[in-house]
Design a protein around this motif. Structure first.
Motif, mmCIF file in Angstrom:
data_model
loop_
_atom_site.group_PDB
_atom_site.id
_atom_site.type_symbol
_atom_site.label_atom_id
_atom_site.label_comp_id
_atom_site.label_asym_id
_atom_site.label_seq_id
_atom_site.Cartn_x
_atom_site.Cartn_y
_atom_site.Cartn_z
ATOM 1 N N THR A 1 0.877 -1.310 0.067
ATOM 2 C CA THR A 1 0.077 -0.111 0.020
ATOM 3 C C THR A 1 0.944 1.484 0.046
ATOM 4 O OG1 THR A 1 -1.649 -1.188 0.994
ATOM 5 C CG2 THR A 1 -1.889 1.321 1.127
ATOM 6 N N GLN A 2 2.002 1.228 0.853
ATOM 7 C CA GLN A 2 2.905 2.271 0.850
ATOM 8 C C GLN A 2 3.555 2.554 -0.520
ATOM 9 O OE1 GLN A 2 5.388 1.583 4.183
ATOM 10 N NE2 GLN A 2 3.928 1.781 5.662
ATOM 11 N N ASN A 3 3.877 1.558 -0.989
ATOM 12 C CA ASN A 3 4.768 1.753 -2.455
ATOM 13 C C ASN A 3 3.515 2.267 -3.594
ATOM 14 O OD1 ASN A 3 6.959 0.705 -1.269
ATOM 15 N ND2 ASN A 3 6.337 -1.443 -2.102
ATOM 16 N N ASN A 4 2.178 1.737 -3.536
ATOM 17 C CA ASN A 4 1.333 2.286 -4.322
ATOM 18 C C ASN A 4 1.138 3.763 -4.120
ATOM 19 O OD1 ASN A 4 1.023 -0.060 -5.699
ATOM 20 N ND2 ASN A 4 -0.616 -0.687 -4.314
ATOM 21 N N ASN A 5 1.062 3.946 -2.918
ATOM 22 C CA ASN A 5 0.770 5.625 -2.468
ATOM 23 C C ASN A 5 1.900 6.628 -2.849
ATOM 24 O OD1 ASN A 5 -1.777 4.977 -1.377
ATOM 25 N ND2 ASN A 5 -0.988 4.975 0.716
ATOM 26 N N ASN A 6 3.214 6.027 -2.767
ATOM 27 C CA ASN A 6 4.077 6.911 -3.272
ATOM 28 C C ASN A 6 4.261 6.840 -4.808
ATOM 29 O OD1 ASN A 6 5.118 7.040 -0.518
ATOM 30 N ND2 ASN A 6 6.482 5.251 -0.759
ATOM 31 N N ASN A 7 4.073 5.830 -5.516
ATOM 32 C CA ASN A 7 3.811 6.050 -6.724
ATOM 33 C C ASN A 7 2.783 7.100 -7.284
ATOM 34 O OD1 ASN A 7 5.819 4.141 -7.083
ATOM 35 N ND2 ASN A 7 4.548 2.339 -7.067
ATOM 36 N N ASN A 8 1.491 6.943 -6.782
ATOM 37 C CA ASN A 8 0.798 7.793 -7.176
ATOM 38 C C ASN A 8 1.073 9.246 -6.885
ATOM 39 O OD1 ASN A 8 -0.908 5.751 -7.844
ATOM 40 N ND2 ASN A 8 -1.964 5.397 -6.006
ATOM 41 N N ASN A 9 1.569 9.450 -5.590
ATOM 42 C CA ASN A 9 1.888 11.004 -5.513
ATOM 43 C C ASN A 9 3.032 11.500 -6.387
ATOM 44 O OD1 ASN A 9 0.442 10.827 -3.345
ATOM 45 N ND2 ASN A 9 1.954 10.231 -1.769
ATOM 46 N N THR A 10 3.837 10.419 -6.863
ATOM 47 C CA THR A 10 4.907 11.079 -7.719
ATOM 48 C C THR A 10 4.186 11.366 -9.130
ATOM 49 O OG1 THR A 10 6.511 9.407 -6.639
ATOM 50 C CG2 THR A 10 6.892 10.406 -8.924
ATOM 51 N N ALA A 11 3.317 10.426 -9.375
ATOM 52 C CA ALA A 11 2.769 10.739 -10.746
ATOM 53 C C ALA A 11 1.777 11.956 -10.666
ATOM 54 C CB ALA A 11 1.515 9.663 -11.050
ATOM 55 N N VAL A 12 0.953 12.366 -9.524
ATOM 56 C CA VAL A 12 0.422 13.458 -9.645
ATOM 57 C C VAL A 12 1.201 14.758 -9.639
ATOM 58 C CG1 VAL A 12 -1.118 14.683 -7.811
ATOM 59 C CG2 VAL A 12 -1.589 12.306 -8.377
ATOM 60 N N GLU A 13 2.363 14.411 -8.781
ATOM 61 C CA GLU A 13 3.395 15.707 -8.974
ATOM 62 C C GLU A 13 3.863 15.982 -10.272
ATOM 63 O OE1 GLU A 13 6.256 14.653 -5.762
ATOM 64 O OE2 GLU A 13 4.830 15.103 -4.372
ATOM 65 N N LYS A 14 4.027 14.738 -11.150
ATOM 66 C CA LYS A 14 4.545 15.210 -12.346
ATOM 67 C C LYS A 14 3.735 15.845 -13.250
ATOM 68 C CE LYS A 14 8.274 11.217 -12.451
ATOM 69 N NZ LYS A 14 8.528 9.865 -12.754
ATOM 70 N N ASN A 15 2.288 15.349 -13.333
ATOM 71 C CA ASN A 15 1.131 15.838 -14.022
ATOM 72 C C ASN A 15 0.737 17.138 -13.672
ATOM 73 O OD1 ASN A 15 1.316 13.576 -15.821
ATOM 74 N ND2 ASN A 15 0.106 12.322 -14.410
ATOM 75 N N ALA A 16 1.103 17.733 -12.578
ATOM 76 C CA ALA A 16 0.479 18.971 -11.845
ATOM 77 C C ALA A 16 0.938 20.147 -12.916
ATOM 78 C CB ALA A 16 0.922 19.112 -10.690
ATOM 79 N N LYS A 17 0.130 21.297 -13.271
ATOM 80 C CA LYS A 17 0.547 22.447 -14.128
ATOM 81 C C LYS A 17 0.382 23.516 -13.068
ATOM 82 C CE LYS A 17 -1.174 20.396 -18.153
ATOM 83 N NZ LYS A 17 -1.305 19.139 -17.771
ATOM 84 N N PRO A 18 1.460 24.693 -13.370
ATOM 85 C CA PRO A 18 1.129 25.705 -12.299
ATOM 86 C C PRO A 18 0.012 26.709 -12.895
ATOM 87 C CG PRO A 18 2.818 25.915 -14.122
ATOM 88 C CD PRO A 18 2.330 24.575 -14.245
ATOM 89 N N ASN A 19 -0.285 27.341 -11.709
ATOM 90 C CA ASN A 19 -1.640 28.157 -11.871
ATOM 91 C C ASN A 19 -1.107 29.535 -12.615
ATOM 92 O OD1 ASN A 19 -3.313 26.683 -10.719
ATOM 93 N ND2 ASN A 19 -2.917 27.362 -8.534
ATOM 94 N N PHE A 20 0.149 30.050 -12.427
ATOM 95 C CA PHE A 20 0.582 31.287 -13.258
ATOM 96 C C PHE A 20 1.805 31.062 -14.043
ATOM 97 C CE2 PHE A 20 -1.515 32.495 -9.364
ATOM 98 C CZ PHE A 20 -2.312 33.555 -9.619
ATOM 99 N N CYS A 21 2.171 31.308 -15.206
ATOM 100 C CA CYS A 21 3.301 31.277 -15.922
ATOM 101 C C CYS A 21 4.459 31.501 -15.250
ATOM 102 C CB CYS A 21 3.187 31.976 -17.257
ATOM 103 S SG CYS A 21 4.413 32.096 -18.317
#
Length: 328
Positions: free
Chosen positions: A287-307
């Protein structure tokens, strides 16, 4: 009449045979002319004259003493029966079988041991075997002064020294005082050899000695049993669970009714809690491994609100509408 009665032929045989009798001596009267010797299976007949062996006869059957026995005697082979004379001789009948005798310590033997300052009180029981093997020694030591000899007399002689021999061989270096049964063969072998040396001068040999069991005081035996049970099961929690389950299934949980129901409920809750703990432990790592992977993926796909280039609000777009900067 008395004169003629004295001339009647007699039968020389083991008249008082008992299965526990080692030997019996026939010396009732003179052996008359025409007398018979009867040797039964498992018997030897030894003719004696003045305490000396004249002849030993081992084959079973009926024999005419004048024609079939006297010619083979040592010093009496020239004896001739007269009208009013009989042969003065004794006949020793010997039981040739191997005897088996049960033995047991009457009182506990205190074996010195470092664990208990007063010694370990131990009892033992088993069997020993013996047989006659030397007729000359038997006659010199026993049959010369006794008309019969019983197994019980040998047993008394053996058991009178058995406690000392048990103490000697149990105390030998390297013996596990709490597992004497595992050393029973070596202890028995040593005792047999010592007993044989003790009794061989009487014409008897110890052919076997066995220890069937050792017994300890109740509290020590309980400790040994518990230690063996824990060693066999290994896990004390499992041991407790198995013990409680067996007790409930066999109806040995005392109290009955509410008490039994409460014990069953507590056992069930404990087992359920144990199962839940095991499941959590098994599932925690994946479970901990899956959560870490998901968090990493979310962080990679996140876009900034300002340029980051011009500061224009992006609104989640892939490129800045003001300066064209790639976002994310």
């Amino acid at each position: 009449m008395a004169f003629f009665k004295k001339q009647f032929a007699n039968v020389v045989e083991w008249e008082e045979f008992r299965d526990d009798m080692i030997f019996w001596k026939w010396n009732n009267s003179e052996i008359k002319k025409g007398s018979k010797l009867i040797i039964r299976p498992g018997q030897d007949a030894i003719f004696l004259n003045n305490g000396k062996i004249e002849g030993i006869f081992k084959d079973e059957g009926d024999y005419d003493i004048e024609s079939e026995i006297i010619p083979f005697l040592s010093t009496l082979k020239g004896f001739k029966f007269g009208f009013n004379s009989g042969m003065r001789a004794e006949v020793l009948f010997v039981n040739t079988k191997e005897f088996t005798v049960k033995w047991g310590t009457k009182n506990a033997i205190n074996i010195p041991t470092p664990q208990l300052p007063g010694g370990m009180p131990i009892r033992a029981n088993g069997t020993f075997n013996f047989k006659v093997n030397d007729y000359i020694a038997l006659i010199d030591k026993i049959a010369g002064v006794k008309n019969s000899y019983l197994v019980e007399e040998v047993k008394l002689r053996i058991t009178s020294i058995l406690n000392q021999l048990l103490m000697k061989w149990i105390s030998k270096e390297g013996k596990d005082m709490f597992n004497l049964q595992g050393n029973a063969f070596d202890i028995s072998k040593g005792i047999r050899e010592d007993l044989d040396m003790e009794i061989m001068s009487s014409g008897i040999t110890i052919t076997g000695f066995n220890i069937m069991s050792f017994s300890y005081p109740e509290e020590i035996q309980d400790m040994i049993n518990k230690n063996a049970s824990h060693s066999m099961i290994g896990d004390l929690n499992k041991y407790q669970q198995v013990s409680m389950t067996d007790a409930m299934s066999s109806g040995n949980v005392k109290g009955g009714g509410v008490a039994s129901d409460m014990a069953s409920m507590m056992m069930g809750m404990n087992m359920a809690n144990q199962m839940m703990e095991n499941m959590k432990q098994n599932q925690s790592t994946p479970t901990q491994n899956n959560n870490n992977n998901n968090n990493t993926a979310v962080e990679k796909n996140a876009k900034p609100n300002f340029c980051p280039n011009c500061g224009q609000k992006t609104g989640g777009a892939n490129f800045c509408a003001n300066c064209g900067q790639k976002l994310g």
